[in-house]
Motif scaffolding. Structure first.
Motif, PDB file in Angstrom:
ATOM      1  N   HIS A  58     -13.259   4.163  -2.508  1.00 50.56           N
ATOM      2  CA  HIS A  58     -13.383   4.652  -1.151  1.00 50.56           C
ATOM      3  C   HIS A  58     -13.752   3.869  -0.209  1.00 50.56           C
ATOM      4  O   HIS A  58     -13.542   3.732   1.091  1.00 50.56           O
ATOM      5  N   TYR A  98      -5.768   9.294   1.685  1.00 57.57           N
ATOM      6  CA  TYR A  98      -5.117   9.119   2.982  1.00 57.57           C
ATOM      7  C   TYR A  98      -4.855  10.582   3.549  1.00 57.57           C
ATOM      8  O   TYR A  98      -4.234  11.222   2.779  1.00 57.57           O
ATOM      9  N   SER A 112     -10.670   0.368   2.215  1.00 57.87           N
ATOM     10  CA  SER A 112      -9.773   0.779   3.082  1.00 57.87           C
ATOM     11  C   SER A 112      -9.393  -0.673   3.973  1.00 57.87           C
ATOM     12  O   SER A 112      -8.065  -0.732   4.118  1.00 57.87           O
ATOM     13  N   ARG A 130      -5.528  -1.502   4.249  1.00 56.33           N
ATOM     14  CA  ARG A 130      -4.583  -2.117   5.648  1.00 56.33           C
ATOM     15  C   ARG A 130      -3.933  -3.453   5.463  1.00 56.33           C
ATOM     16  O   ARG A 130      -2.837  -3.339   6.119  1.00 56.33           O
ATOM     17  N   THR A 139       0.719  -1.029  -0.055  1.00 58.95           N
ATOM     18  CA  THR A 139       0.206  -0.077   0.134  1.00 58.95           C
ATOM     19  C   THR A 139       0.746   1.391   0.097  1.00 58.95           C
ATOM     20  O   THR A 139       1.871   1.295   0.644  1.00 58.95           O
ATOM     21  N   LEU A 164     -10.177   6.520  -2.622  1.00 60.61           N
ATOM     22  CA  LEU A 164      -9.694   6.453  -1.340  1.00 60.61           C
ATOM     23  C   LEU A 164      -8.535   7.446  -1.085  1.00 60.61           C
ATOM     24  O   LEU A 164      -7.736   7.335  -2.046  1.00 60.61           O
ATOM     25  N   PHE A 172      -7.959   7.413   6.516  1.00 58.53           N
ATOM     26  CA  PHE A 172      -8.621   7.422   5.103  1.00 58.53           C
ATOM     27  C   PHE A 172      -9.896   8.176   5.396  1.00 58.53           C
ATOM     28  O   PHE A 172     -10.552   8.398   6.135  1.00 58.53           O
TER      29      PHE A 172
END
Length: 155
Positions: A65, A138, A68, A72, A24, A136, A143
């Motif tokens: 969106h 950050y 997440s 993770r 990620t 999405l 998030f």
């Protein structure tokens, strides 16, 4: 820098033995239009570093969106990041996330030094827009969704 929003992506590749790798990142940007280049940064101490810096091709999955959980998982060390089954062999046989907002297939153009990170510069070969869902992001160590009202979106 935590105050600067960034898109959340999962970069993936396959090594010569067929093993899948992924991580990620929120350090992803468009670098050039001619030729089409993007860059994503990877920590030099990351377990995926060696595989990506010698890869011929990689994929950038721009997460939607509601993904997440995928972000993770691919940011967690010591787990099988591909075990959930939401990553499949897609374009050019690279592991991809079918429901990602966008997938970019890249040929490695250059690996540049960026201090404690390597900048993977990829030449975009294919761009697949998968959904109309919001990306999405950050920001502030968490998030968030993009907040672009439909009436002001540029298409």
């Amino acid at each position: 820098m935590a105050r600067v929003p960034g898109p959340v992506v999962v970069a993936t590749t396959v090594d010569e033995s067929g093993r899948r790798w992924g991580f990620t990142a929120s350090s992803f940007v468009s670098l050039s239009l001619a030729p089409p280049l993007v860059t994503v940064s990877l920590g030099k101490k990351a377990s995926t570093h060696a595989a990506f810096t010698v890869a011929d091709h990689f994929m950038v999955n721009v997460l939607a969106h509601d993904q997440s959980d995928i972000a993770r998982r691919f940011a967690t060390s010591g787990v099988d990041r591909f075990a959930a089954g939401d990553t499949l062999p897609l374009e050019r046989g690279l592991p991809g996330i079918p429901e990602a907002a966008v997938r970019l297939v890249c040929r490695m153009h250059e690996v540049a030094d960026g201090g404690d990170h390597s900048m993977l510069i990829g030449r975009v070969l294919d761009c697949i827009t998968c959904t109309d869902r919001e990306a999405l992001v950050y920001v502030d160590r968490g998030f968030a969704r993009t907040a672009v009202p439909e009436a002001t979106r540029v298409r």
